[in-house]
Motif scaffolding. Structure first.
Motif, PDB file in Angstrom:
ATOM      1  N   SER A 182       0.815  -1.427  -0.376  1.00 51.19           N
ATOM      2  CA  SER A 182       0.006  -0.156   0.105  1.00 51.19           C
ATOM      3  C   SER A 182       1.072   1.474  -0.214  1.00 51.19           C
ATOM      4  O   SER A 182       0.595   2.249   1.017  1.00 51.19           O
ATOM      5  CB  SER A 182      -0.892  -0.012   1.230  1.00 51.19           C
ATOM      6  N   TRP A 185      -0.835   4.526   1.595  1.00 50.79           N
ATOM      7  CA  TRP A 185      -0.806   4.631   2.257  1.00 50.79           C
ATOM      8  C   TRP A 185      -0.851   5.400   3.647  1.00 50.79           C
ATOM      9  O   TRP A 185       0.458   4.654   4.096  1.00 50.79           O
ATOM     10  CB  TRP A 185      -1.645   3.211   3.054  1.00 50.79           C
ATOM     11  N   ASP A 250      -2.179  -1.708  -5.954  1.00 44.35           N
ATOM     12  CA  ASP A 250      -1.875  -2.712  -5.388  1.00 44.35           C
ATOM     13  C   ASP A 250      -0.313  -3.875  -5.857  1.00 44.35           C
ATOM     14  O   ASP A 250      -0.919  -4.119  -7.757  1.00 44.35           O
ATOM     15  CB  ASP A 250      -2.496  -3.300  -5.254  1.00 44.35           C
ATOM     16  N   ALA A 275      -6.278   1.939  -4.199  1.00 44.38           N
ATOM     17  CA  ALA A 275      -5.737   2.439  -3.597  1.00 44.38           C
ATOM     18  C   ALA A 275      -4.925   1.384  -3.663  1.00 44.38           C
ATOM     19  O   ALA A 275      -4.456   1.269  -5.055  1.00 44.38           O
ATOM     20  CB  ALA A 275      -6.532   1.792  -2.838  1.00 44.38           C
ATOM     21  N   GLY A 276      -3.725   0.528  -2.707  1.00 45.06           N
ATOM     22  CA  GLY A 276      -2.539  -0.654  -2.940  1.00 45.06           C
ATOM     23  C   GLY A 276      -4.069  -1.824  -2.631  1.00 45.06           C
ATOM     24  O   GLY A 276      -5.021  -2.453  -2.438  1.00 45.06           O
ATOM     25  N   GLU A 282      -7.369   1.603   2.964  1.00 45.02           N
ATOM     26  CA  GLU A 282      -7.039   2.606   2.779  1.00 45.02           C
ATOM     27  C   GLU A 282      -8.417   3.309   1.947  1.00 45.02           C
ATOM     28  O   GLU A 282      -8.273   4.542   1.944  1.00 45.02           O
ATOM     29  CB  GLU A 282      -6.135   2.581   0.903  1.00 45.02           C
TER      30      GLU A 282
END
Length: 299
Positions: A182, A185, A250, A275-276, A282
């Protein structure tokens, strides 16, 4: 939202600990985490869902938190059929009626597996990422070099050196994975510390190591679960309504998982978010909206 207390119920082989959010008469949602995370990953998602009338159950998977094996003789397997059986038995003991199941990482795998094995007991599915059922035969073959590099931890765990590393450095290793998976994040120390307590489980190392050795076809699974694994090896299509999610950042899912669409033959939608790997923390609104979408389909 006030932090819920940990509850514990008994299944055939486990005392499963879990967090419960919302009213007991709410529409049921069962959300599963992966490695190296814990049930708190869904706290913000749950706070959104309970405003829409949901009852959210977030268990600590085997090997995490206060979840314990009842017998010292039970195999500490982390294979998908075992974790899926835990989910369906938890649902049965709690009396949940056709819950929406969802998760990420191991939790996405166990949720997809539950939906494939027991669709008549499941209302719908939210899966990060895609059709997340392990193809053990496929795992025996190489991925691209860039992905093999990202999966360094899986290769490490195949050796006893890896077991020693995880045993002695579980917190440092997990922090590295959080950051790598992530990259955007910005989690704080309190968030990581709260989750890392779950790694103190006495079965944590055995379950994690077995999960990845079984996944790569190097360790046998529980013989009693082999019929379920044989069925899963056929890549059964998922029939329940499903929303699948990808995170653009990701590194474990380069290019995403939209090509799995043909394996969902019920109502299905695939979404992509910025997002991851840890979408519930996240992008909690995105994950919660996916659950709400499935819920609305079921009305």
């Amino acid at each position: 939202m006030e932090e819920p207390s940990v509850k514990i119920i008994e299944t055939d082989i486990l005392l499963i600990s879990y967090l419960e959010h919302g009213a007991a008469d709410g529409w049921p949602v069962l959300l599963s985490h992966g490695f190296p995370y814990d049930a708190h990953a869904f706290n913000t998602v749950s706070s959104i869902l309970i405003q829409a009338g949901a009852r959210v159950i977030a268990p600590f998977t085997r090997g995490f938190g206060k979840t314990r094996f009842i017998s010292a003789d039970t195999m500490r397997t982390g294979q998908q059929a075992a974790r899926a059986t835990d989910v369906i038995q938890l649902s049965q003991v709690l009396g949940l009626k056709r819950p929406i199941v969802g998760g990420f990482d191991w939790g996405g795998n166990s949720s997809c597996t539950v939906a494939a094995l027991w669709p008549e007991q499941i209302g719908g599915l939210v899966s990060y990422a895609g059709y997340d059922i392990v193809d053990v035969s496929g795992q025996r073959h190489a991925a691209t070099p860039s992905l093999e590099r990202v999966c360094w931890y899986q290769h490490l765990f195949q050796s006893e050196r890896g077991r020693e590393c995880l045993t002695e450095n579980r917190y440092e290793l997990s922090r590295i994975l959080w950051k790598e998976w992530s990259p955007d994040w910005q989690f704080d120390e309190e968030t990581f510390a709260r989750t890392s307590k779950a790694f103190e489980n006495p079965d944590f190392v055995d379950v994690v190591i077995h999960t990845y050795r079984w996944m790569h076809g190097l360790n046998a699974g529980d013989p009693s679960l082999q019929p379920l694994e044989n069925f899963l090896a056929q890549k059964p299509k998922i029939t329940v309504p499903a929303v699948t999610i990808d995170g653009r950042a990701d590194p474990l899912k380069p290019g995403g998982t939209s090509d799995y669409a043909s394996l969902f033959i019920g109502q299905h939608e695939h979404i992509v978010t910025n997002a991851g790997h840890n979408v519930p923390q996240e992008s909690p609104q995105v994950f919660a909206d996916a659950v709400l979408k499935v819920h609305n389909w079921l009305k």
